[in-house]
Design an enzyme around this catalytic site. Structure first.
Site, mmCIF file in Angstrom:
data_model
loop_
_atom_site.group_PDB
_atom_site.id
_atom_site.type_symbol
_atom_site.label_atom_id
_atom_site.label_comp_id
_atom_site.label_asym_id
_atom_site.label_seq_id
_atom_site.Cartn_x
_atom_site.Cartn_y
_atom_site.Cartn_z
ATOM 1 N N ASP A 81 36.845 41.849 32.264
ATOM 2 C CA ASP A 81 37.877 42.507 31.466
ATOM 3 C C ASP A 81 38.483 41.479 30.494
ATOM 4 O O ASP A 81 38.850 40.375 30.912
ATOM 5 C CB ASP A 81 38.952 43.037 32.437
ATOM 6 C CG ASP A 81 39.956 43.962 31.788
ATOM 7 O OD1 ASP A 81 39.630 44.567 30.747
ATOM 8 O OD2 ASP A 81 41.066 44.096 32.344
ATOM 9 N N HIS A 82 38.569 41.829 29.222
ATOM 10 C CA HIS A 82 39.166 40.955 28.203
ATOM 11 C C HIS A 82 38.552 39.561 28.124
ATOM 12 O O HIS A 82 39.288 38.558 28.100
ATOM 13 C CB HIS A 82 40.690 40.846 28.395
ATOM 14 C CG HIS A 82 41.408 42.125 28.115
ATOM 15 N ND1 HIS A 82 41.600 42.619 26.845
ATOM 16 C CD2 HIS A 82 41.935 43.044 28.956
ATOM 17 C CE1 HIS A 82 42.240 43.768 26.912
ATOM 18 N NE2 HIS A 82 42.447 44.066 28.186
ATOM 19 N N ASP A 103 36.643 40.809 23.859
ATOM 20 C CA ASP A 103 37.846 41.284 23.180
ATOM 21 C C ASP A 103 38.072 40.473 21.915
ATOM 22 O O ASP A 103 38.722 39.434 21.930
ATOM 23 C CB ASP A 103 39.044 41.175 24.130
ATOM 24 C CG ASP A 103 40.325 41.663 23.478
ATOM 25 O OD1 ASP A 103 40.297 42.037 22.289
ATOM 26 O OD2 ASP A 103 41.361 41.679 24.164
ATOM 27 N N ALA A 210 46.813 51.785 30.669
ATOM 28 C CA ALA A 210 46.957 53.203 31.027
ATOM 29 C C ALA A 210 47.785 53.450 32.284
ATOM 30 O O ALA A 210 47.865 54.582 32.758
ATOM 31 C CB ALA A 210 45.571 53.835 31.175
HETATM 32 O O1 TD3 Z 1 42.750 45.499 30.848
HETATM 33 N N1 TD3 Z 1 43.730 45.875 31.654
HETATM 34 C C1 TD3 Z 1 44.017 45.080 32.862
HETATM 35 C C2 TD3 Z 1 44.351 43.632 32.571
HETATM 36 C C3 TD3 Z 1 45.541 43.448 31.669
HETATM 37 C C4 TD3 Z 1 46.634 42.604 32.278
HETATM 38 O O2 TD3 Z 1 47.462 43.402 33.129
HETATM 39 C C5 TD3 Z 1 44.453 47.016 31.373
HETATM 40 O O3 TD3 Z 1 44.246 47.603 30.309
HETATM 41 C C6 TD3 Z 1 45.462 47.530 32.386
HETATM 42 O O4 TD3 Z 1 46.615 48.074 31.815
HETATM 43 P P1 TD3 Z 1 47.959 48.321 32.652
HETATM 44 O O5 TD3 Z 1 48.585 49.557 32.028
HETATM 45 O O6 TD3 Z 1 47.587 48.588 34.072
HETATM 46 O O7 TD3 Z 1 48.833 47.124 32.476
HETATM 47 ZN ZN ZN Z 2 43.321 45.806 28.920
#
Ligand code: TD3
Ligand code: ZN
Length: 305
Positions: A81-82, A103, A210
């Site tokens: 993720d990211h 990202d 979300a």
């Molecule tokens: O990509 N993520 C999770 C990691 C981000 C840091 O918290 C999200 O899009 C999760 O979003 P949310 O609403 O749970 O913060």
């Molecule tokens: Zn995110």
């Protein structure tokens, strides 16, 4: 079984449900997500951020997730993720992730395309799916309404971006943001923008930021000492609408953290004699699992494994 995000998300896109991507950092959070998926008979995406890799170690996290996936009776992916740069992404591909996000949302359009393309070439050669992001998730504190709108995903650019990069899934910005403080006033998402993006782009779309920040969890956390004034998330009806307009993957982190730590607070203050980590983290894991299960029902992925 271990699969890619593409394998999880194409059926979701065709049938009109969404698969949750749940962030994990340790064994307890992984168990919560996997047990929820098994009990709900739901496909699931296990998401790991670069900061979680720093915390738990790439080899450890990869091994525990792959171990879970190999024996689970539901399809699961291991997703970065990211991912912020090429190096992080290639390390994860090498380690055994089945899906990666690059990202490049903070880069200029052409630079985002160039970086995403490099990642697509690398990942596709290994059978790994790629998610990219176009538009940015604005923070709630530092930006005005105008500033927030300026960073939302442009539908025509999204079409061009997908065509030029060959990416498998696209994260779009329609007004959500990360964390527990998403809106000062009323929650507002740009659904018309989402509809236009869906018209122009035919790969699975992803919604970040979300979490709903359920008030009952906030109240429990506050009851046992947390300070969370002003915490506010995306109402569940908005999530349902986003799915009906073509969102196929939904990222949830904050709600899981809130559920986990609210329960830790509760156990520590109601059972002052307890010092067995399993008796403290076990209930926290169960609370997190219940939140994951309720998301799977909300997203319509329950029973789809
Ligand atoms: O990509 N993520 C999770 C990691 C981000 C840091 O918290 C999200 O899009 C999760 O979003 P949310 O609403 O749970 O913060
Ligand atoms: Zn995110």
């Amino acid at each position: 079984m271990l699969v890619t995000n593409k394998e999880l998300l194409l059926p979701a896109m065709q049938k009109g449900y969404a698969v949750g991507a749940f962030n994990i950092q340790n064994l307890e959070s992984l168990l919560a997500v996997v047990e929820a998926a098994v009990e709900e008979k739901s496909p699931v995406i296990v998401a790991v951020t670069p900061s979680s890799i720093k915390y738990g170690g790439l080899a450890y996290l990869t091994k525990i997730v792959r171990t879970a996936a190999e024996s689970a009776p539901v399809p699961m992916s291991l997703h970065l993720d990211h991912g912020k740069d090429f190096e992080t992404v290639s390390k994860c591909v090498e380690a055994g992730f089945t899906s990666v996000m690059i990202d490049g949302s903070f880069l200029k359009f052409e630079e985002n395309i160039a970086l995403t393309k490099r990642v697509v070439d690398l990942a596709h050669a290994k059978g790994v799916s790629v998610e990219a992001e176009l538009g940015r998730l604005a923070g709630v504190e530092e930006s005005t309404v105008e500033e927030r709108e300026a960073v939302l995903t442009d539908p025509d650019s999204a079409k061009e971006f997908v065509e030029q990069t060959g990416v498998d899934t696209l994260a779009v910005a329609i007004g959500t943001s990360h964390g527990a403080y998403k809106f000062k006033g009323e929650a507002k998402l740009d659904f018309e923008r989402l509809r236009l993006i869906r018209e122009r782009v035919n790969i699975p779309l992803v919604l970040h930021g979300a979490s709903s920040v359920p008030q009952w969890i906030i109240q429990k956390a506050v009851k046992y000492g947390a300070e969370l004034a002003g915490a506010k998330g995306i109402p569940e009806e908005h999530i349902k609408k986003a799915i009906s307009l073509g969102i196929s993957k939904i990222n949830i982190d904050t709600d899981l953290r809130l559920a986990f730590t609210a329960t830790i607070r509760e156990v520590l203050s109601t059972k002052p004699k307890e010092f067995d980590p399993r008796k403290i983290l076990g209930p926290a894991k169960e609370a997190m699992k219940e939140v994951v299960k309720s998301k799977m029902r909300l997203f319509g992925s329950s029973g789809k494994a």
